[in-house]
Design a protein around this motif. Sequence first.
Motif, PDB file in Angstrom:
ATOM      1  N   GLN A 122      12.563  -5.947  -3.575  1.00 33.21           N
ATOM      2  CA  GLN A 122      12.237  -4.528  -3.508  1.00 33.21           C
ATOM      3  C   GLN A 122      11.696  -4.147  -2.141  1.00 33.21           C
ATOM      4  O   GLN A 122      10.835  -4.826  -1.573  1.00 33.21           O
ATOM      5  N   VAL A 123      12.201  -3.032  -1.626  1.00 29.26           N
ATOM      6  CA  VAL A 123      11.714  -2.475  -0.360  1.00 29.26           C
ATOM      7  C   VAL A 123      11.178  -1.074  -0.636  1.00 29.26           C
ATOM      8  O   VAL A 123      11.867  -0.247  -1.232  1.00 29.26           O
ATOM      9  N   THR A 124       9.952  -0.840  -0.189  1.00 22.29           N
ATOM     10  CA  THR A 124       9.307   0.461  -0.359  1.00 22.29           C
ATOM     11  C   THR A 124       8.900   0.986   1.013  1.00 22.29           C
ATOM     12  O   THR A 124       8.388   0.225   1.838  1.00 22.29           O
ATOM     13  N   VAL A 125       9.145   2.256   1.251  1.00 23.08           N
ATOM     14  CA  VAL A 125       8.777   2.881   2.517  1.00 23.08           C
ATOM     15  C   VAL A 125       7.856   4.053   2.224  1.00 23.08           C
ATOM     16  O   VAL A 125       8.209   4.947   1.449  1.00 23.08           O
ATOM     17  N   SER A 126       6.705   4.043   2.825  1.00 20.99           N
ATOM     18  CA  SER A 126       5.745   5.124   2.631  1.00 20.99           C
ATOM     19  C   SER A 126       5.725   6.025   3.857  1.00 20.99           C
ATOM     20  O   SER A 126       5.881   5.565   4.989  1.00 20.99           O
ATOM     21  N   SER A 127       5.523   7.296   3.622  1.00 15.61           N
ATOM     22  CA  SER A 127       5.517   8.256   4.745  1.00 15.61           C
ATOM     23  C   SER A 127       4.120   8.430   5.305  1.00 15.61           C
ATOM     24  O   SER A 127       3.147   7.980   4.716  1.00 15.61           O
TER      25      SER A 127
END
Length: 127
Positions: A122-127
């Motif tokens: 899983q890859v998560t990108v937060s702003s």
Amino acid sequence: QVQLVESGGGSVQAGGSLRLSCAHAGYTYGYNYISWFRQAPGKQREGVAAIFRGTGSTYYADSVKGRFSLSQDNAKNTVYLQMNSLKPDDPAMYYCAATMRRLALGFTLEQPDYKYWGQGTQVTVSS
């Protein structure tokens, strides 16, 4: 039979980088292309990059071209996906896939063309 194990997923801020790894094992001549796919919730699985094991030549989807790069370490039987400048639309489950394909057909990022699949990371990108 070919086994694929992904690792390296995690959470990163937009603009950051991650490196995913795909450790592969099995009959050496059972696969010559290894690719990465991704699937976000509610979306179809999308092919993002492929590498031909014989020469290390690579192919990228337009959505990641210039930001993602593939490499391989044959001694470790591992393919790496370096992801830079991550964007808010990059988060997904990333899967490694492998197939044996006639060279004359060239690269493919079509899901049905791949026989072997890993479990994903899983890859998560937060702003």
